[in-house]
Each structure stands twice: as C-alpha cells, then as structure tokens.
Write a protein that holds these residues in place. Structure first.
Motif, short mmCIF file in Angstrom:
data_model
loop_
_atom_site.label_atom_id
_atom_site.label_comp_id
_atom_site.label_asym_id
_atom_site.label_seq_id
_atom_site.Cartn_x
_atom_site.Cartn_y
_atom_site.Cartn_z
N ARG A 275 -5.06 9.67 0.37
CA ARG A 275 -4.25 8.58 -0.21
C ARG A 275 -2.80 8.68 0.23
O ARG A 275 -2.17 7.69 0.59
CB ARG A 275 -4.34 8.59 -1.74
N ASP A 276 -2.27 9.90 0.25
CA ASP A 276 -0.89 10.10 0.70
C ASP A 276 -0.73 9.71 2.17
O ASP A 276 0.25 9.09 2.56
CB ASP A 276 -0.46 11.56 0.50
N ALA A 277 -1.72 10.06 2.99
CA ALA A 277 -1.65 9.71 4.42
C ALA A 277 -1.76 8.20 4.62
O ALA A 277 -1.08 7.63 5.48
CB ALA A 277 -2.76 10.44 5.19
N GLN B 231 1.15 3.05 5.72
CA GLN B 231 1.69 1.76 5.26
C GLN B 231 3.21 1.73 5.40
O GLN B 231 3.77 0.74 5.88
CB GLN B 231 1.28 1.50 3.81
N LEU B 232 3.87 2.79 4.99
CA LEU B 232 5.33 2.84 5.07
C LEU B 232 5.83 2.79 6.51
O LEU B 232 6.90 2.23 6.79
CB LEU B 232 5.86 4.12 4.39
#
Length: 114
Positions: free
Chosen positions: A46-48, A53-54
């Motif tokens: 999820r963090d990746a 996205q960022l």
C-alpha cells in the motif's frame, strides 16, 4: 492487476514477504485479482502504491503478483518446477534494473511493516 507491454514504465518493489499470508498470482486468483477492491493489500505494498501515485507513476511491479506462483509441472528428472518462476527469478536484476526506480523496503520482518 493489469497485463502491461514490455516497454511500459514501472516502479519495482523489493521487500520481505515474511510470514504474512498475502494474495499471490496463480491460476485461480487471476480473475479475482482483476476486480477492483478484491484484495487486502499488506502495508508495504500500500505504501509503495501511494508512492507511485505521488510520483505520477502508473505501474508497480511486485513479485507475488507479477510472477505466476503456481502452474508447476514435472521436469525431465521428475522434480516439480514452475516455468514462470524459472524464467523470471534469474532475471530479477533485469526486472529491477529496467524499472524507472526500485523501492526497497529494507526494514521490517514482513510485508505488513510498511
């Protein structure tokens, strides 16, 4: 989960699976994985995804969902093997090297660490 062309730009993720039960690509999960919202995703993944996205990146390569985890067969010696794993694992340096960037989750014991 999408099939991508060989020339698609992607981010690769290297992380410790640990003992966490996670969804993996196999013959029976493939159709299920194509449904939006169908899986619980470990925190590291999820963090990746959020990082992608960022950064404005659209594709994330992660081994458990990009390498077929089953489809085993017996080779000439009678040992069980997996053609997709046998083809991709020796090329991990190329997979990571061809990515736009590689995210390395170097801390943590498993994929829920984040």
């Amino acid at each position: 989960l999408v099939d991508a062309s060989l020339d698609v730009r992607y981010v690769a993720l290297s992380y410790a699976w640990g003992g966490v039960k996670q969804v993996m690509l196999n013959k029976t999960s493939r159709e299920f994985l194509n449904q939006v919202g169908s899986i619980m995703i470990p925190q590291t993944i999820r963090d990746a995804i959020r990082l992608c996205q960022l950064l404005g990146e659209r594709c994330l390569w992660k081994d458990s969902l990009c390498i077929m985890q089953d489809e085993e067969y017996r080779d000439g010696s009678g040992a069980w093997t997996n053609a997709d794993k046998m083809a991709q694992i020796p090329r991990m340096d190329i997979i990571y090297g061809a990515s736009a960037l590689t995210v390395i989750a170097a801390c943590g014991a498993d994929s829920n660490t984040g």
